[in-house]
Design a protein around this motif. Structure first.
Motif, PDB file in Angstrom:
ATOM      1  N   LEU A   1     -22.180  13.433 -34.059  1.00  0.00           N
ATOM      2  CA  LEU A   1     -21.345  13.336 -32.856  1.00  0.00           C
ATOM      3  C   LEU A   1     -22.187  13.039 -31.615  1.00  0.00           C
ATOM      4  O   LEU A   1     -21.838  12.179 -30.806  1.00  0.00           O
ATOM      5  CB  LEU A   1     -20.544  14.616 -32.657  1.00  0.00           C
ATOM      6  N   VAL A   2     -23.292  13.743 -31.483  1.00  0.00           N
ATOM      7  CA  VAL A   2     -24.160  13.528 -30.318  1.00  0.00           C
ATOM      8  C   VAL A   2     -24.708  12.103 -30.324  1.00  0.00           C
ATOM      9  O   VAL A   2     -24.712  11.423 -29.291  1.00  0.00           O
ATOM     10  CB  VAL A   2     -25.308  14.565 -30.289  1.00  0.00           C
ATOM     11  N   LEU A   3     -25.142  11.629 -31.477  1.00  0.00           N
ATOM     12  CA  LEU A   3     -25.727  10.292 -31.535  1.00  0.00           C
ATOM     13  C   LEU A   3     -24.684   9.196 -31.312  1.00  0.00           C
ATOM     14  O   LEU A   3     -24.995   8.152 -30.728  1.00  0.00           O
ATOM     15  CB  LEU A   3     -26.484  10.099 -32.846  1.00  0.00           C
ATOM     16  N   PHE A   4     -23.448   9.416 -31.745  1.00  0.00           N
ATOM     17  CA  PHE A   4     -22.360   8.486 -31.402  1.00  0.00           C
ATOM     18  C   PHE A   4     -22.190   8.425 -29.881  1.00  0.00           C
ATOM     19  O   PHE A   4     -22.028   7.349 -29.304  1.00  0.00           O
ATOM     20  CB  PHE A   4     -21.032   8.909 -32.049  1.00  0.00           C
ATOM     21  N   LEU A   5     -22.222   9.591 -29.240  1.00  0.00           N
ATOM     22  CA  LEU A   5     -22.123   9.632 -27.776  1.00  0.00           C
ATOM     23  C   LEU A   5     -23.295   8.921 -27.113  1.00  0.00           C
ATOM     24  O   LEU A   5     -23.119   8.205 -26.119  1.00  0.00           O
ATOM     25  CB  LEU A   5     -22.039  11.074 -27.283  1.00  0.00           C
TER      26      LEU A   5
ATOM     27  N   LEU B   1     -29.981  11.842 -25.471  1.00  0.00           N
ATOM     28  CA  LEU B   1     -30.865  11.704 -26.629  1.00  0.00           C
ATOM     29  C   LEU B   1     -32.072  12.632 -26.501  1.00  0.00           C
ATOM     30  O   LEU B   1     -32.530  13.206 -27.487  1.00  0.00           O
ATOM     31  CB  LEU B   1     -31.302  10.247 -26.808  1.00  0.00           C
ATOM     32  N   ALA B   2     -32.563  12.824 -25.281  1.00  0.00           N
ATOM     33  CA  ALA B   2     -33.656  13.774 -25.054  1.00  0.00           C
ATOM     34  C   ALA B   2     -33.213  15.197 -25.406  1.00  0.00           C
ATOM     35  O   ALA B   2     -33.983  15.974 -25.989  1.00  0.00           O
ATOM     36  CB  ALA B   2     -34.142  13.702 -23.613  1.00  0.00           C
TER      37      ALA B   2
ATOM     38  N   GLY C   1     -36.204  13.222 -37.531  1.00  0.00           N
ATOM     39  CA  GLY C   1     -35.209  12.980 -36.494  1.00  0.00           C
ATOM     40  C   GLY C   1     -35.817  13.063 -35.105  1.00  0.00           C
ATOM     41  O   GLY C   1     -35.492  12.268 -34.216  1.00  0.00           O
ATOM     42  N   LEU C   2     -36.717  14.021 -34.930  1.00  0.00           N
ATOM     43  CA  LEU C   2     -37.406  14.163 -33.647  1.00  0.00           C
ATOM     44  C   LEU C   2     -38.177  12.889 -33.314  1.00  0.00           C
ATOM     45  O   LEU C   2     -38.124  12.406 -32.180  1.00  0.00           O
ATOM     46  CB  LEU C   2     -38.348  15.369 -33.680  1.00  0.00           C
ATOM     47  N   GLY C   3     -38.869  12.341 -34.287  1.00  0.00           N
ATOM     48  CA  GLY C   3     -39.617  11.109 -34.049  1.00  0.00           C
ATOM     49  C   GLY C   3     -38.714   9.979 -33.575  1.00  0.00           C
ATOM     50  O   GLY C   3     -39.009   9.294 -32.581  1.00  0.00           O
ATOM     51  N   PHE C   4     -37.596   9.784 -34.274  1.00  0.00           N
ATOM     52  CA  PHE C   4     -36.655   8.742 -33.868  1.00  0.00           C
ATOM     53  C   PHE C   4     -36.063   9.034 -32.492  1.00  0.00           C
ATOM     54  O   PHE C   4     -35.900   8.129 -31.665  1.00  0.00           O
ATOM     55  CB  PHE C   4     -35.545   8.574 -34.907  1.00  0.00           C
ATOM     56  N   ALA C   5     -35.742  10.295 -32.235  1.00  0.00           N
ATOM     57  CA  ALA C   5     -35.155  10.646 -30.942  1.00  0.00           C
ATOM     58  C   ALA C   5     -36.147  10.434 -29.801  1.00  0.00           C
ATOM     59  O   ALA C   5     -35.760   9.980 -28.718  1.00  0.00           O
ATOM     60  CB  ALA C   5     -34.660  12.089 -30.963  1.00  0.00           C
ATOM     61  N   LEU C   6     -37.409  10.736 -30.030  1.00  0.00           N
ATOM     62  CA  LEU C   6     -38.415  10.520 -28.986  1.00  0.00           C
ATOM     63  C   LEU C   6     -38.603   9.034 -28.697  1.00  0.00           C
ATOM     64  O   LEU C   6     -38.679   8.623 -27.530  1.00  0.00           O
ATOM     65  CB  LEU C   6     -39.745  11.169 -29.383  1.00  0.00           C
ATOM     66  N   VAL C   7     -38.672   8.237 -29.753  1.00  0.00           N
ATOM     67  CA  VAL C   7     -38.799   6.790 -29.559  1.00  0.00           C
ATOM     68  C   VAL C   7     -37.571   6.247 -28.825  1.00  0.00           C
ATOM     69  O   VAL C   7     -37.688   5.460 -27.879  1.00  0.00           O
ATOM     70  CB  VAL C   7     -39.011   6.073 -30.914  1.00  0.00           C
ATOM     71  N   GLY C   8     -36.390   6.685 -29.259  1.00  0.00           N
ATOM     72  CA  GLY C   8     -35.162   6.230 -28.614  1.00  0.00           C
ATOM     73  C   GLY C   8     -35.074   6.661 -27.164  1.00  0.00           C
ATOM     74  O   GLY C   8     -34.664   5.875 -26.288  1.00  0.00           O
ATOM     75  N   THR C   9     -35.455   7.891 -26.888  1.00  0.00           N
ATOM     76  CA  THR C   9     -35.442   8.387 -25.511  1.00  0.00           C
ATOM     77  C   THR C   9     -36.379   7.548 -24.650  1.00  0.00           C
ATOM     78  O   THR C   9     -36.011   7.138 -23.540  1.00  0.00           O
ATOM     79  CB  THR C   9     -35.851   9.876 -25.469  1.00  0.00           C
ATOM     80  N   ALA C  10     -37.571   7.296 -25.155  1.00  0.00           N
ATOM     81  CA  ALA C  10     -38.524   6.470 -24.407  1.00  0.00           C
ATOM     82  C   ALA C  10     -37.929   5.090 -24.140  1.00  0.00           C
ATOM     83  O   ALA C  10     -38.059   4.553 -23.031  1.00  0.00           O
ATOM     84  CB  ALA C  10     -39.840   6.355 -25.177  1.00  0.00           C
ATOM     85  N   GLY C  11     -37.276   4.531 -25.147  1.00  0.00           N
ATOM     86  CA  GLY C  11     -36.655   3.225 -24.961  1.00  0.00           C
ATOM     87  C   GLY C  11     -35.601   3.229 -23.870  1.00  0.00           C
ATOM     88  O   GLY C  11     -35.619   2.385 -22.965  1.00  0.00           O
ATOM     89  N   TYR C  12     -34.681   4.172 -23.961  1.00  0.00           N
ATOM     90  CA  TYR C  12     -33.610   4.237 -22.958  1.00  0.00           C
ATOM     91  C   TYR C  12     -34.165   4.502 -21.553  1.00  0.00           C
ATOM     92  O   TYR C  12     -33.739   3.877 -20.584  1.00  0.00           O
ATOM     93  CB  TYR C  12     -32.603   5.330 -23.302  1.00  0.00           C
ATOM     94  N   LEU C  13     -35.089   5.440 -21.443  1.00  0.00           N
ATOM     95  CA  LEU C  13     -35.549   5.854 -20.113  1.00  0.00           C
ATOM     96  C   LEU C  13     -36.514   4.866 -19.468  1.00  0.00           C
ATOM     97  O   LEU C  13     -36.737   4.935 -18.258  1.00  0.00           O
ATOM     98  CB  LEU C  13     -36.163   7.251 -20.177  1.00  0.00           C
TER      99      LEU C  13
END
Length: 148
Positions: free
Chosen positions: A26-30, A40-41, A91-103
Protein backbone atom coordinates in the motif's frame (compact mmCIF):
# COMPACT_ATOMS: atom_id res chain seq x y z
CA UNK A 1 34.07 -17.66 20.96
CA UNK A 2 35.28 -21.22 21.59
CA UNK A 3 32.96 -23.41 23.60
CA UNK A 4 29.83 -21.34 22.99
CA UNK A 5 26.91 -22.41 20.91
CA UNK A 6 25.08 -20.02 18.64
CA UNK A 7 21.73 -18.80 19.85
CA UNK A 8 18.70 -20.48 18.37
CA UNK A 9 17.17 -18.39 15.59
CA UNK A 10 14.17 -16.28 16.48
CA UNK A 11 10.95 -17.92 15.23
CA UNK A 12 8.07 -15.81 13.95
CA UNK A 13 4.47 -16.25 12.91
CA UNK A 14 4.72 -16.28 9.08
CA UNK A 15 1.50 -14.29 8.83
CA UNK A 16 3.25 -11.28 10.34
CA UNK A 17 5.71 -10.71 7.49
CA UNK A 18 2.90 -11.25 5.00
CA UNK A 19 0.81 -8.60 6.78
CA UNK A 20 3.83 -6.29 6.70
CA UNK A 21 4.18 -6.96 2.97
CA UNK A 22 0.55 -5.93 2.46
CA UNK A 23 1.13 -2.63 4.27
CA UNK A 24 4.36 -2.12 2.35
CA UNK A 25 2.48 -2.74 -0.89
CA UNK A 26 0.00 0.00 0.00
CA UNK A 27 2.76 2.44 0.91
CA UNK A 28 4.69 1.73 -2.28
CA UNK A 29 1.55 2.19 -4.41
CA UNK A 30 1.16 5.59 -2.74
CA UNK A 31 4.81 6.38 -3.40
CA UNK A 32 4.44 5.59 -7.09
CA UNK A 33 1.15 7.45 -7.31
CA UNK A 34 2.46 10.59 -5.64
CA UNK A 35 6.17 10.51 -6.45
CA UNK A 36 6.87 11.17 -2.78
CA UNK A 37 10.50 10.63 -1.83
CA UNK A 38 9.62 11.52 1.76
CA UNK A 39 7.06 8.70 1.96
CA UNK A 40 9.60 6.30 0.46
CA UNK A 41 12.13 7.50 3.05
CA UNK A 42 9.59 6.67 5.79
CA UNK A 43 9.21 3.17 4.31
CA UNK A 44 13.01 2.91 4.31
CA UNK A 45 12.97 3.57 8.06
CA UNK A 46 10.43 0.75 8.52
CA UNK A 47 12.69 -1.58 6.50
CA UNK A 48 15.76 -0.47 8.47
CA UNK A 49 14.16 -1.18 11.84
CA UNK A 50 13.02 -4.64 10.70
CA UNK A 51 16.41 -5.48 9.24
CA UNK A 52 18.52 -4.13 12.09
CA UNK A 53 16.45 -4.88 15.18
CA UNK A 54 14.21 -7.73 14.05
CA UNK A 55 10.66 -8.10 12.84
CA UNK A 56 9.10 -7.76 16.28
CA UNK A 57 10.51 -4.22 16.58
CA UNK A 58 9.33 -3.13 13.14
CA UNK A 59 6.34 -0.78 13.18
CA UNK A 60 4.39 -3.20 10.96
CA UNK A 61 5.35 -6.10 13.23
CA UNK A 62 4.07 -4.14 16.20
CA UNK A 63 0.77 -3.45 14.41
CA UNK A 64 0.42 -7.13 13.55
CA UNK A 65 1.07 -8.24 17.14
CA UNK A 66 -1.30 -5.64 18.65
CA UNK A 67 -4.16 -5.48 16.16
CA UNK A 68 -4.20 -8.59 13.99
CA UNK A 69 -2.61 -11.52 15.83
CA UNK A 70 -5.00 -11.41 18.81
CA UNK A 71 -7.91 -11.98 16.39
CA UNK A 72 -6.36 -15.05 14.74
CA UNK A 73 -5.84 -18.57 15.93
CA UNK A 74 -2.32 -19.74 16.65
CA UNK A 75 -0.09 -20.26 13.63
CA UNK A 76 0.28 -23.82 12.37
CA UNK A 77 4.03 -23.38 12.50
CA UNK A 78 6.65 -20.75 13.12
CA UNK A 79 9.44 -19.83 10.72
CA UNK A 80 13.00 -18.64 11.07
CA UNK A 81 13.15 -14.85 11.25
CA UNK A 82 16.44 -14.60 9.31
CA UNK A 83 15.08 -14.89 5.73
CA UNK A 84 12.35 -12.23 6.11
CA UNK A 85 14.78 -10.05 8.04
CA UNK A 86 17.20 -10.31 5.13
CA UNK A 87 14.30 -9.42 2.82
CA UNK A 88 13.80 -6.26 4.90
CA UNK A 89 17.45 -5.37 4.25
CA UNK A 90 16.95 -5.88 0.51
CA UNK A 91 13.84 -3.69 0.65
CA UNK A 92 15.87 -1.09 2.50
CA UNK A 93 18.41 -1.03 -0.31
CA UNK A 94 15.74 -0.45 -2.93
CA UNK A 95 14.01 2.16 -0.77
CA UNK A 96 17.25 4.07 -0.22
CA UNK A 97 18.06 4.09 -3.93
CA UNK A 98 14.50 5.15 -4.74
CA UNK A 99 14.52 7.87 -2.10
CA UNK A 100 17.79 9.23 -3.46
CA UNK A 101 16.30 9.22 -6.94
CA UNK A 102 13.15 11.07 -5.98
CA UNK A 103 14.87 13.60 -3.72
CA UNK A 104 17.62 14.46 -6.23
CA UNK A 105 15.31 14.81 -9.21
CA UNK A 106 16.34 11.54 -10.87
CA UNK A 107 12.71 10.51 -10.91
CA UNK A 108 13.19 7.51 -13.20
CA UNK A 109 15.49 5.98 -10.56
CA UNK A 110 12.94 6.58 -7.81
CA UNK A 111 10.18 5.02 -9.89
CA UNK A 112 12.30 2.03 -10.91
CA UNK A 113 13.50 1.24 -7.37
CA UNK A 114 10.04 1.75 -5.83
CA UNK A 115 8.45 -0.42 -8.54
CA UNK A 116 10.94 -3.23 -7.92
CA UNK A 117 10.26 -3.10 -4.19
CA UNK A 118 6.53 -2.99 -4.90
CA UNK A 119 6.74 -6.09 -7.10
CA UNK A 120 8.48 -8.03 -4.33
CA UNK A 121 6.08 -6.82 -1.63
CA UNK A 122 3.06 -7.63 -3.77
CA UNK A 123 4.31 -11.15 -4.46
CA UNK A 124 4.62 -11.73 -0.73
CA UNK A 125 1.33 -10.07 0.21
CA UNK A 126 -0.76 -11.75 -2.49
CA UNK A 127 0.90 -15.13 -2.88
CA UNK A 128 3.09 -15.64 0.18
CA UNK A 129 6.20 -15.76 -2.02
CA UNK A 130 9.08 -13.82 -0.48
CA UNK A 131 11.77 -13.02 -3.06
CA UNK A 132 14.23 -11.71 -0.48
CA UNK A 133 13.74 -14.88 1.57
CA UNK A 134 14.52 -17.00 -1.47
CA UNK A 135 17.69 -15.01 -2.15
CA UNK A 136 18.70 -15.53 1.48
CA UNK A 137 18.20 -19.28 1.20
CA UNK A 138 20.18 -19.42 -2.06
CA UNK A 139 23.03 -17.53 -0.42
CA UNK A 140 23.05 -19.88 2.58
CA UNK A 141 23.10 -22.94 0.30
CA UNK A 142 25.83 -21.42 -1.83
CA UNK A 143 27.95 -20.65 1.21
CA UNK A 144 27.49 -24.20 2.48
CA UNK A 145 28.62 -25.61 -0.88
CA UNK A 146 31.72 -23.46 -0.73
CA UNK A 147 32.49 -24.80 2.73
CA UNK A 148 31.95 -21.53 4.55
Amino acid sequence: MPGTTPAAPVRVDPRGPRFAAALTTLVLFLVLGTGSGVLLAAQAVVFAVGAALGLRWSPYGWLYRRLVRPRLGPPRELEDERPPRFAQAVGLGFALVGTAGYLTGVTWLGITAAAAALAAALLNAAFGYCLGCEVYLLAVRGRARLGG
